[in-house]
Design an enzyme around this catalytic site. Structure first.
Site, mmCIF file in Angstrom:
data_model
loop_
_atom_site.group_PDB
_atom_site.id
_atom_site.type_symbol
_atom_site.label_atom_id
_atom_site.label_comp_id
_atom_site.label_asym_id
_atom_site.label_seq_id
_atom_site.Cartn_x
_atom_site.Cartn_y
_atom_site.Cartn_z
ATOM 1 C CB SER A 24 -0.928 0.017 1.219
ATOM 2 O OG SER A 24 -1.646 1.233 1.265
ATOM 3 C CB SER A 26 -2.573 4.316 2.238
ATOM 4 O OG SER A 26 -3.331 5.221 3.019
ATOM 5 C CE LYS A 83 -12.973 0.112 -0.439
ATOM 6 N NZ LYS A 83 -12.301 0.364 -1.739
ATOM 7 C CG ASN A 104 -12.264 5.088 0.796
ATOM 8 O OD1 ASN A 104 -13.118 5.891 1.197
ATOM 9 N ND2 ASN A 104 -11.223 5.444 0.071
ATOM 10 C CG ASP A 128 -11.908 4.685 -3.344
ATOM 11 O OD1 ASP A 128 -10.771 5.158 -3.178
ATOM 12 O OD2 ASP A 128 -12.225 3.538 -2.987
ATOM 13 N N GLY A 159 -16.441 -2.886 -7.120
ATOM 14 C CA GLY A 159 -16.623 -1.686 -6.330
ATOM 15 C C GLY A 159 -16.337 -0.411 -7.095
#
Length: 335
Positions: A24, A26, A83, A104, A128, A159
Protein backbone atom coordinates in the site's frame (compact mmCIF):
# COMPACT_ATOMS: atom_id res chain seq x y z
CA UNK A 1 -23.06 18.43 13.84
CA UNK A 2 -19.52 19.45 13.01
CA UNK A 3 -16.35 17.88 11.75
CA UNK A 4 -13.78 17.53 14.51
CA UNK A 5 -10.60 19.51 13.94
CA UNK A 6 -7.62 17.90 15.64
CA UNK A 7 -5.23 20.38 17.31
CA UNK A 8 -2.05 20.62 15.28
CA UNK A 9 0.15 20.28 18.36
CA UNK A 10 -1.37 16.93 19.32
CA UNK A 11 0.15 13.63 18.26
CA UNK A 12 -2.14 11.88 15.82
CA UNK A 13 -2.48 8.28 14.71
CA UNK A 14 -4.33 7.25 11.58
CA UNK A 15 -4.73 3.61 10.61
CA UNK A 16 -4.87 1.58 7.44
CA UNK A 17 -7.29 -1.26 8.12
CA UNK A 18 -7.50 -4.35 5.93
CA UNK A 19 -5.23 -6.93 4.32
CA UNK A 20 -2.94 -7.50 2.58
CA UNK A 21 -1.18 -4.17 3.14
CA UNK A 22 2.46 -4.76 2.23
CA UNK A 23 2.27 -2.86 -1.07
CA UNK A 24 0.00 0.00 0.00
CA UNK A 25 1.11 3.54 -0.85
CA UNK A 26 -1.33 5.00 1.67
CA UNK A 27 1.00 5.33 4.71
CA UNK A 28 3.85 7.09 2.85
CA UNK A 29 1.35 9.27 0.95
CA UNK A 30 -0.18 10.46 4.21
CA UNK A 31 3.25 10.91 5.76
CA UNK A 32 4.08 13.25 2.88
CA UNK A 33 1.00 15.31 3.78
CA UNK A 34 1.76 15.34 7.51
CA UNK A 35 5.35 16.39 6.92
CA UNK A 36 4.18 19.23 4.67
CA UNK A 37 1.77 20.39 7.38
CA UNK A 38 4.31 20.04 10.18
CA UNK A 39 2.13 17.51 12.03
CA UNK A 40 3.53 14.87 14.34
CA UNK A 41 1.18 12.30 12.85
CA UNK A 42 1.57 8.91 11.22
CA UNK A 43 -0.56 6.29 9.51
CA UNK A 44 -0.04 2.73 10.73
CA UNK A 45 -0.97 -0.38 8.73
CA UNK A 46 -3.11 -2.27 11.21
CA UNK A 47 -2.22 -5.85 10.43
CA UNK A 48 0.19 -8.52 11.50
CA UNK A 49 2.28 -11.01 9.57
CA UNK A 50 0.52 -14.22 8.65
CA UNK A 51 3.18 -16.09 6.72
CA UNK A 52 6.10 -14.76 4.67
CA UNK A 53 4.03 -12.76 2.16
CA UNK A 54 0.65 -12.08 3.74
CA UNK A 55 -0.82 -9.92 6.50
CA UNK A 56 -3.96 -10.38 8.56
CA UNK A 57 -5.98 -7.56 10.11
CA UNK A 58 -8.02 -7.83 13.33
CA UNK A 59 -11.77 -8.38 13.20
CA UNK A 60 -14.10 -5.38 13.08
CA UNK A 61 -15.14 -5.51 16.73
CA UNK A 62 -11.52 -5.54 17.92
CA UNK A 63 -10.58 -2.75 15.52
CA UNK A 64 -13.45 -0.45 16.54
CA UNK A 65 -12.85 -1.03 20.24
CA UNK A 66 -9.21 -0.09 19.72
CA UNK A 67 -9.84 3.17 17.88
CA UNK A 68 -12.63 4.28 20.23
CA UNK A 69 -10.32 3.93 23.22
CA UNK A 70 -7.34 5.63 21.57
CA UNK A 71 -7.19 9.40 22.33
CA UNK A 72 -4.66 9.87 19.51
CA UNK A 73 -6.93 8.36 16.85
CA UNK A 74 -7.70 10.81 14.01
CA UNK A 75 -9.14 8.58 11.30
CA UNK A 76 -8.65 5.44 9.28
CA UNK A 77 -8.41 4.20 5.73
CA UNK A 78 -10.39 1.01 5.19
CA UNK A 79 -9.56 -1.49 2.48
CA UNK A 80 -10.52 -5.04 1.57
CA UNK A 81 -11.96 -7.21 2.98
CA UNK A 82 -13.73 -4.80 5.33
CA UNK A 83 -15.02 -1.98 3.07
CA UNK A 84 -18.60 -3.31 3.02
CA UNK A 85 -18.76 -5.26 6.28
CA UNK A 86 -17.71 -2.31 8.44
CA UNK A 87 -20.55 -0.05 7.32
CA UNK A 88 -23.20 -1.45 9.67
CA UNK A 89 -20.86 -1.00 12.66
CA UNK A 90 -20.34 2.76 12.27
CA UNK A 91 -22.41 5.58 13.78
CA UNK A 92 -23.27 7.16 10.45
CA UNK A 93 -22.53 7.03 6.72
CA UNK A 94 -22.21 9.78 4.15
CA UNK A 95 -24.12 9.78 0.87
CA UNK A 96 -20.91 8.78 -0.90
CA UNK A 97 -20.57 5.62 1.19
CA UNK A 98 -24.23 4.71 0.77
CA UNK A 99 -24.27 5.21 -2.98
CA UNK A 100 -20.94 3.46 -3.56
CA UNK A 101 -21.98 0.66 -1.23
CA UNK A 102 -18.59 0.70 0.47
CA UNK A 103 -16.62 2.63 3.08
CA UNK A 104 -12.93 3.35 2.53
CA UNK A 105 -12.57 6.08 5.18
CA UNK A 106 -13.57 6.67 8.80
CA UNK A 107 -13.51 10.19 10.23
CA UNK A 108 -14.61 11.76 13.51
CA UNK A 109 -17.61 14.06 13.91
CA UNK A 110 -18.90 15.87 16.98
CA UNK A 111 -22.66 15.73 17.58
CA UNK A 112 -24.35 18.11 20.02
CA UNK A 113 -24.98 21.78 20.70
CA UNK A 114 -22.21 22.43 23.21
CA UNK A 115 -18.79 21.07 24.02
CA UNK A 116 -20.04 19.55 27.29
CA UNK A 117 -22.96 17.80 25.59
CA UNK A 118 -21.06 16.68 22.52
CA UNK A 119 -20.63 13.09 21.43
CA UNK A 120 -18.01 11.80 19.06
CA UNK A 121 -19.38 9.86 16.10
CA UNK A 122 -17.38 7.54 13.90
CA UNK A 123 -18.54 8.26 10.35
CA UNK A 124 -17.90 6.21 7.23
CA UNK A 125 -17.44 7.78 3.82
CA UNK A 126 -15.99 6.88 0.45
CA UNK A 127 -13.23 9.19 -0.75
CA UNK A 128 -12.70 7.04 -3.85
CA UNK A 129 -15.64 9.09 -5.18
CA UNK A 130 -13.55 12.24 -4.81
CA UNK A 131 -10.52 10.48 -6.26
CA UNK A 132 -12.38 9.50 -9.44
CA UNK A 133 -14.09 12.89 -9.69
CA UNK A 134 -10.94 14.95 -9.37
CA UNK A 135 -8.85 12.67 -11.58
CA UNK A 136 -11.35 13.27 -14.38
CA UNK A 137 -12.04 16.96 -13.75
CA UNK A 138 -8.41 17.97 -13.24
CA UNK A 139 -7.39 16.30 -16.51
CA UNK A 140 -10.25 17.26 -18.83
CA UNK A 141 -10.01 20.08 -21.37
CA UNK A 142 -12.90 22.11 -19.95
CA UNK A 143 -13.66 20.60 -16.55
CA UNK A 144 -17.19 19.32 -15.95
CA UNK A 145 -18.47 20.97 -19.15
CA UNK A 146 -16.52 18.40 -21.15
CA UNK A 147 -18.71 15.61 -19.75
CA UNK A 148 -22.06 17.22 -18.99
CA UNK A 149 -24.96 15.99 -21.07
CA UNK A 150 -22.93 13.26 -22.80
CA UNK A 151 -22.71 9.50 -22.25
CA UNK A 152 -20.04 7.87 -20.10
CA UNK A 153 -18.83 4.30 -19.81
CA UNK A 154 -17.86 2.02 -16.93
CA UNK A 155 -15.74 -1.07 -17.55
CA UNK A 156 -16.07 -3.72 -14.84
CA UNK A 157 -18.58 -4.94 -12.30
CA UNK A 158 -16.94 -4.45 -8.89
CA UNK A 159 -16.62 -1.69 -6.33
CA UNK A 160 -15.00 0.75 -8.75
CA UNK A 161 -18.00 0.44 -11.09
CA UNK A 162 -20.42 1.33 -8.30
CA UNK A 163 -18.33 4.30 -7.19
CA UNK A 164 -17.87 5.55 -10.75
CA UNK A 165 -21.61 5.37 -11.40
CA UNK A 166 -22.28 7.76 -8.53
CA UNK A 167 -19.54 10.15 -9.66
CA UNK A 168 -20.62 10.22 -13.29
CA UNK A 169 -24.17 11.04 -12.27
CA UNK A 170 -23.59 13.28 -9.27
CA UNK A 171 -20.77 15.53 -10.45
CA UNK A 172 -20.11 14.98 -14.15
CA UNK A 173 -23.69 15.19 -15.38
CA UNK A 174 -23.56 12.20 -17.71
CA UNK A 175 -26.65 11.78 -19.91
CA UNK A 176 -26.34 7.98 -19.73
CA UNK A 177 -23.88 5.55 -18.18
CA UNK A 178 -22.99 2.47 -20.21
CA UNK A 179 -21.53 -0.55 -18.48
CA UNK A 180 -19.40 -3.22 -20.15
CA UNK A 181 -18.43 -6.31 -18.20
CA UNK A 182 -17.66 -9.96 -18.89
CA UNK A 183 -20.08 -11.21 -16.22
CA UNK A 184 -23.77 -10.51 -16.85
CA UNK A 185 -24.65 -11.52 -13.27
CA UNK A 186 -22.39 -8.78 -11.86
CA UNK A 187 -24.11 -6.23 -14.08
CA UNK A 188 -27.53 -7.43 -12.94
CA UNK A 189 -26.42 -7.07 -9.32
CA UNK A 190 -25.36 -3.46 -9.93
CA UNK A 191 -28.68 -2.72 -11.63
CA UNK A 192 -30.63 -4.25 -8.74
CA UNK A 193 -28.61 -2.38 -6.10
CA UNK A 194 -29.00 0.87 -7.99
CA UNK A 195 -32.76 0.42 -8.07
CA UNK A 196 -32.84 -0.15 -4.30
CA UNK A 197 -30.66 2.89 -3.56
CA UNK A 198 -32.51 5.13 -5.97
CA UNK A 199 -36.16 4.01 -6.20
CA UNK A 200 -37.07 7.32 -7.84
CA UNK A 201 -34.54 7.38 -10.65
CA UNK A 202 -36.46 9.66 -13.02
CA UNK A 203 -33.86 12.41 -12.64
CA UNK A 204 -30.84 10.12 -12.87
CA UNK A 205 -28.85 9.19 -15.96
CA UNK A 206 -29.92 5.67 -16.98
CA UNK A 207 -27.52 2.80 -16.44
CA UNK A 208 -27.33 0.92 -19.74
CA UNK A 209 -25.63 -2.49 -20.08
CA UNK A 210 -23.85 -2.90 -23.42
CA UNK A 211 -23.23 -6.58 -24.09
CA UNK A 212 -23.56 -6.68 -27.86
CA UNK A 213 -20.94 -5.36 -30.31
CA UNK A 214 -23.76 -4.33 -32.68
CA UNK A 215 -25.17 -2.04 -29.98
CA UNK A 216 -21.71 -0.62 -29.24
CA UNK A 217 -21.42 0.34 -32.90
CA UNK A 218 -24.65 2.37 -32.86
CA UNK A 219 -25.07 4.05 -29.44
CA UNK A 220 -24.00 7.65 -28.91
CA UNK A 221 -20.23 7.56 -28.22
CA UNK A 222 -19.07 8.13 -24.63
CA UNK A 223 -16.69 10.96 -23.75
CA UNK A 224 -15.62 9.54 -20.37
CA UNK A 225 -14.58 6.03 -19.38
CA UNK A 226 -13.68 4.63 -15.98
CA UNK A 227 -12.01 1.24 -16.26
CA UNK A 228 -11.83 -0.85 -13.10
CA UNK A 229 -10.62 -4.30 -14.13
CA UNK A 230 -7.24 -6.03 -13.62
CA UNK A 231 -4.61 -5.86 -16.35
CA UNK A 232 -5.02 -9.39 -17.66
CA UNK A 233 -5.37 -10.28 -21.34
CA UNK A 234 -8.85 -11.64 -22.14
CA UNK A 235 -8.92 -15.44 -22.23
CA UNK A 236 -12.54 -16.57 -22.22
CA UNK A 237 -15.14 -15.87 -24.89
CA UNK A 238 -16.99 -13.50 -22.52
CA UNK A 239 -13.79 -11.58 -21.76
CA UNK A 240 -12.91 -11.29 -25.45
CA UNK A 241 -16.42 -10.10 -26.23
CA UNK A 242 -16.26 -7.41 -23.54
CA UNK A 243 -12.85 -6.27 -24.85
CA UNK A 244 -14.18 -6.06 -28.41
CA UNK A 245 -17.11 -3.93 -27.23
CA UNK A 246 -14.68 -1.60 -25.47
CA UNK A 247 -12.51 -1.42 -28.60
CA UNK A 248 -15.53 -0.44 -30.69
CA UNK A 249 -16.58 2.28 -28.26
CA UNK A 250 -13.04 3.65 -28.04
CA UNK A 251 -12.92 3.89 -31.82
CA UNK A 252 -16.03 6.03 -32.15
CA UNK A 253 -14.66 9.49 -31.30
CA UNK A 254 -16.20 11.91 -33.75
CA UNK A 255 -14.41 15.22 -33.21
CA UNK A 256 -11.08 16.30 -31.70
CA UNK A 257 -12.89 18.79 -29.44
CA UNK A 258 -14.81 15.87 -27.97
CA UNK A 259 -11.66 13.87 -27.22
CA UNK A 260 -12.50 11.07 -24.87
CA UNK A 261 -10.96 10.89 -21.41
CA UNK A 262 -10.34 7.48 -19.84
CA UNK A 263 -9.36 6.88 -16.22
CA UNK A 264 -7.53 3.56 -15.99
CA UNK A 265 -7.86 2.68 -12.32
CA UNK A 266 -5.48 -0.29 -12.52
CA UNK A 267 -1.93 0.99 -11.91
CA UNK A 268 -0.36 -1.98 -10.09
CA UNK A 269 1.88 -3.79 -10.86
CA UNK A 270 2.45 -1.51 -13.89
CA UNK A 271 0.70 1.83 -14.53
CA UNK A 272 0.38 1.52 -18.32
CA UNK A 273 -2.07 -1.29 -19.04
CA UNK A 274 -3.29 -2.99 -22.21
CA UNK A 275 -6.47 -0.92 -22.00
CA UNK A 276 -4.45 2.28 -21.57
CA UNK A 277 -2.51 1.45 -24.72
CA UNK A 278 -5.67 0.59 -26.64
CA UNK A 279 -7.23 3.91 -25.59
CA UNK A 280 -4.10 5.85 -26.47
CA UNK A 281 -4.00 4.23 -29.92
CA UNK A 282 -7.59 5.42 -30.40
CA UNK A 283 -6.49 8.98 -29.47
CA UNK A 284 -8.14 9.08 -26.04
CA UNK A 285 -6.53 10.99 -23.21
CA UNK A 286 -5.37 8.43 -20.64
CA UNK A 287 -5.38 9.25 -16.93
CA UNK A 288 -3.50 6.84 -14.70
CA UNK A 289 -5.23 5.40 -11.66
CA UNK A 290 -2.53 6.87 -9.43
CA UNK A 291 -4.26 10.24 -10.00
CA UNK A 292 -7.37 8.92 -8.26
CA UNK A 293 -5.18 7.58 -5.45
CA UNK A 294 -3.73 11.06 -4.93
CA UNK A 295 -7.04 12.89 -4.76
CA UNK A 296 -8.80 10.35 -2.54
CA UNK A 297 -5.85 10.51 -0.13
CA UNK A 298 -5.97 14.31 -0.06
CA UNK A 299 -9.68 14.14 0.76
CA UNK A 300 -8.94 11.77 3.63
CA UNK A 301 -6.32 14.19 4.94
CA UNK A 302 -8.82 17.04 4.76
CA UNK A 303 -11.39 15.08 6.76
CA UNK A 304 -8.87 14.03 9.40
CA UNK A 305 -7.01 17.32 9.86
CA UNK A 306 -9.82 19.80 9.27
CA UNK A 307 -7.42 21.64 6.95
CA UNK A 308 -8.08 22.47 3.30
CA UNK A 309 -4.91 20.63 2.32
CA UNK A 310 -5.33 21.27 -1.41
CA UNK A 311 -4.96 25.01 -0.81
CA UNK A 312 -1.68 24.63 1.13
CA UNK A 313 1.08 25.94 -1.19
CA UNK A 314 3.17 23.16 -2.67
CA UNK A 315 1.42 20.29 -0.86
CA UNK A 316 -0.36 18.76 -3.85
CA UNK A 317 2.82 18.96 -5.90
CA UNK A 318 4.77 17.14 -3.17
CA UNK A 319 2.18 14.37 -2.99
CA UNK A 320 2.11 13.99 -6.79
CA UNK A 321 5.90 13.84 -6.92
CA UNK A 322 5.97 11.10 -4.28
CA UNK A 323 3.27 8.99 -5.95
CA UNK A 324 4.80 9.36 -9.42
CA UNK A 325 8.20 8.19 -8.18
CA UNK A 326 6.75 5.36 -6.10
CA UNK A 327 4.63 3.99 -8.95
CA UNK A 328 7.58 4.22 -11.36
CA UNK A 329 9.89 2.38 -8.96
CA UNK A 330 7.38 -0.40 -8.35
CA UNK A 331 6.76 -0.69 -12.06
CA UNK A 332 10.47 -1.29 -12.69
CA UNK A 333 10.46 -4.10 -10.16
CA UNK A 334 7.67 -5.85 -12.09
CA UNK A 335 9.09 -5.52 -15.59
Amino acid sequence: MEKITIPADRDGVAYLYGHPLRNSLSPPLHQTVYNALGLNWTQIPLSSADGPSYTQSPDITTFLASIRSNPKFVGSSVTMPWKVAIMSHLDDLTEEARQAGACNTIFLRRDGETETKSRTSYVGTNTDCIGIREALLQNSPTGADHFRGKPALIVGGGGTARTALYVLRRWLGASAVYIVNRDAAEVEAILAEDKLRNPDSSNLAPLVPVSNPAVAATVEPPVAIVSGIPNYPPKTDKERRAREILRLLLGRQLHEKDQGVILEMCYHPVPWTDIAQMASDARWKVILGSEALIWQGLEQARLWTGIDVVSVPGLVARVKEFVTKAVAERSKLNL
